[in-house]
Scaffold this motif. Structure first.
Motif, PDB file in Angstrom:
ATOM      1  N   UNK A 154       0.783  -1.244   0.000  1.00 35.02           N
ATOM      2  CA  UNK A 154       0.000   0.000   0.000  1.00 35.02           C
ATOM      3  C   UNK A 154       0.811   1.287   0.000  1.00 35.02           C
ATOM      4  N   UNK A 155       2.138   1.202   0.069  1.00 32.32           N
ATOM      5  CA  UNK A 155       2.966   2.415   0.019  1.00 32.32           C
ATOM      6  C   UNK A 155       3.450   2.710  -1.389  1.00 32.32           C
ATOM      7  N   UNK A 156       2.951   1.968  -2.370  1.00 29.90           N
ATOM      8  CA  UNK A 156       3.349   2.181  -3.757  1.00 29.90           C
ATOM      9  C   UNK A 156       2.114   2.325  -4.639  1.00 29.90           C
ATOM     10  N   UNK A 157       2.308   2.891  -5.802  1.00 31.20           N
ATOM     11  CA  UNK A 157       1.242   2.957  -6.787  1.00 31.20           C
ATOM     12  C   UNK A 157       0.307   4.137  -6.620  1.00 31.20           C
ATOM     13  N   UNK A 158      -0.517   4.329  -7.626  1.00 31.37           N
ATOM     14  CA  UNK A 158      -1.489   5.423  -7.665  1.00 31.37           C
ATOM     15  C   UNK A 158      -2.891   4.834  -7.670  1.00 31.37           C
ATOM     16  N   UNK A 159      -3.728   5.286  -6.761  1.00 27.54           N
ATOM     17  CA  UNK A 159      -5.122   4.841  -6.671  1.00 27.54           C
ATOM     18  C   UNK A 159      -6.019   6.060  -6.663  1.00 27.54           C
ATOM     19  N   UNK A 160      -6.952   6.120  -7.575  1.00 21.95           N
ATOM     20  CA  UNK A 160      -7.854   7.263  -7.633  1.00 21.95           C
ATOM     21  C   UNK A 160      -7.135   8.573  -7.887  1.00 21.95           C
ATOM     22  N   UNK A 161      -5.996   8.499  -8.579  1.00 19.27           N
ATOM     23  CA  UNK A 161      -5.230   9.708  -8.880  1.00 19.27           C
ATOM     24  C   UNK A 161      -4.351  10.185  -7.738  1.00 19.27           C
ATOM     25  N   UNK A 162      -4.287   9.441  -6.635  1.00 20.56           N
ATOM     26  CA  UNK A 162      -3.498   9.823  -5.465  1.00 20.56           C
ATOM     27  C   UNK A 162      -2.309   8.874  -5.330  1.00 20.56           C
ATOM     28  N   UNK A 163      -1.101   9.421  -5.289  1.00 20.26           N
ATOM     29  CA  UNK A 163       0.122   8.637  -5.183  1.00 20.26           C
ATOM     30  C   UNK A 163       0.336   8.210  -3.740  1.00 20.26           C
ATOM     31  N   UNK A 164       0.242   6.919  -3.477  1.00 20.06           N
ATOM     32  CA  UNK A 164       0.358   6.422  -2.113  1.00 20.06           C
ATOM     33  C   UNK A 164       1.793   6.473  -1.578  1.00 20.06           C
TER      34      UNK A 164
END
Length: 324
Positions: A154-164
Motif C-alpha cells: 500500500x505504500x506504492x502505486x497510484x489509486x484514484x489519482x493519489x500517489x500512495x
C-alpha cells in the motif's frame, strides 16, 4: 438472414432478460451483494472521471473560558479521488444457419434464450473476477478491484489519482500484513484479531472478510459447532458465511471462485462502491446490428463504470505464507 423479424424477437428477449442483469451480477458475488444491500452500487450521470469525495482532515476546536479567543485557521479538510471510466461489452450472436435449423417459433425463442443466458453468465463471471483484479487486465482496460484498492504493497502505486508513495498521503494507504509463517489452527485467530483491531475506528469496523477456500476451511475447522453461524441475509442470497467479531466471512475461492488462495481481505464496505454510468448499466448498446460480411445477427450488452473507494485506511489484506 432468414427473417428480419428475428431481430425484433431477439430485441424483445434481451429486453425481458437484461433488465435484471445488474441484479444477477450482484447476486453472483458476495462483495457486490453487500455493496448493493448498502446502497453502494450507485450511478453516475456523465464525465470521463468518477469522483469520490474524501474526508481526511480535522477542523479546529478550542477549549476556552470567558472571553478567550477562539482561533480558526483555514484548512483543507476534503479532497477527491478520481477513477477512470472503464467499459466492457458482451455480444449476443446468432448465425443465419442456426436460425434456419431452429425455424419454429418455440425453437427460435429457445435459441435466443440460451444465447442471452450465456451472455448474462459471461458478464457476471467476468465482472466477479475483475472485482479482485488490479485494473491492469486487458491492457489496463479492466476495473480496479481489490488488488488495487486494498493492495499488498500500500505504500506504492497510484489509486484514484493519489500517489500512495508520497509524503502526506499516508491516509490513503490500506493495512497489509505478510505472514512470515503459514496460518494454522494455533495462530489464525490471533492473526485475524490483530488485523481486525487495526481497522477499527470508533464504531467503524470491518463488516466483510473475503478469502479463498483453504483459509476459510482452516478457520471453520477451529470453531466449535455452536459458533458456526452465518448472516441470514447472505444465506438467503445463497452465500455460506461464518462470523468473526461481527464481520461475515465469505469463501470466494476454489472452483469458479476468484479470491486468491493466499489472501484474506478485511473490508469496511461502507467505503467501497461500484459506480456505473446511468446509461450503460448492463444495457443493450445500439439498435439493429447485422454483420457486414457474415450471415449473422448481433446484439451487444454493455456496462461502463468502475469500482471505487473513499477510505483506504479502514481496509486491510492478510497475505498467507505459501509453501515453498
Amino acid at each position: 438472414m432468414a427473417n428480419i423479424n428475428y431481430d425484433d424477437v431477439l430485441s424483445t428477449t434481451l429486453t425481458n432478460r437484461v433488465g435484471s442483469l445488474a441484479d444477477n451480477m450482484s447476486k453472483n458475488n458476495a462483495l457486490l451483494s453487500r455493496l448493493k444491500s448498502k446502497g453502494n452500487i450507485r450511478p453516475i450521470s456523465g464525465g470521463s472521471k468518477i469522483l469520490e469525495e474524501l474526508e481526511y482532515g480535522e477542523g479546529d476546536m478550542t477549549w476556552y473560558s470567558g472571553y478567550d479567543t477562539i482561533n480558526y485557521t483555514p484548512k483543507q479538510l476534503f479532497s477527491a479521488a478520481e477513477y477512470s471510466l472503464k467499459l466492457c461489452a458482451v455480444p449476443v450472436a446468432v448465425s443465419g444457419e442456426d436460425l434456419l435449423k431452429n425455424s419454429g417459433k418455440e425453437q427460435v425463442l429457445d435459441l435466443f434464450e440460451k444465447r442471452v443466458e450465456n451472455a448474462i453468465k459471461t458478464m457476471s463471471n467476468k465482472m466477479s473476477a475483475a472485482v479482485y483484479g488490479d485494473g491492469t487486465g486487458s491492457s489496463g482496460k479492466e476495473i480496479g478491484g481489490l488488488a488495487l484498492l486494498v493492495a499488498d504493497s500500500p505504500t506504492t502505486g497510484v489509486v484514484g489519482g493519489i500517489d500512495r508513495s508520497s509524503s502526506g498521503n499516508e491516509f490513503w494507504r490500506n493495512k497489509s500484513t505478510q505472514m512470515t509463517e503459514a496460518l494454522n489452527a494455533d495462530n489464525i485467530h490471533k492473526t485475524m484479531d490483530k488485523m481486525y483491531m487495526s481497522l477499527c475506528r470508533g464504531t467503524d469496523k470491518p463488516d466483510l472478510i473475503v478469502c479463498g477456500h483453504s483459509i476459510y476451511g482452516l478457520y471453520e475447522s477451529t470453531l466449535l459447532p455452536q459458533q458456526r453461524y452465518c448472516d441470514n441475509k447472505l444465506a438467503d442470497a445463497g452465500f455460506t458465511s461464518l462470523k468473526f467479531k461481527g464481520a461475515d466471512i465469505i469463501c470466494d475461492g476454489g472452483q469458479d471462485g476468484h479470491c486468491p488462495e493466499d489472501k484474506m481481505y478485511f473490508l469496511n464496505t461502507n467505503y467501497l462502491y461500484l459506480r456505473h454510468h446511468k446509461d450503460r448499466n448492463m444495457k443493450v448498446i445500439g439498435g439493429e446490428r447485422m454483420a457486414v460480411n457474415q450471415d449473422a445477427l448481433y446484439k451487444i450488452i454493455g456496462w461502463a463504470g468502475n469500482m471505487t473507494m473513499s477510505n483506504a485506511a479502514l481496509q486491510g489484506v492478510l497475505i498467507n505464507k505459501t509453501e515453498e
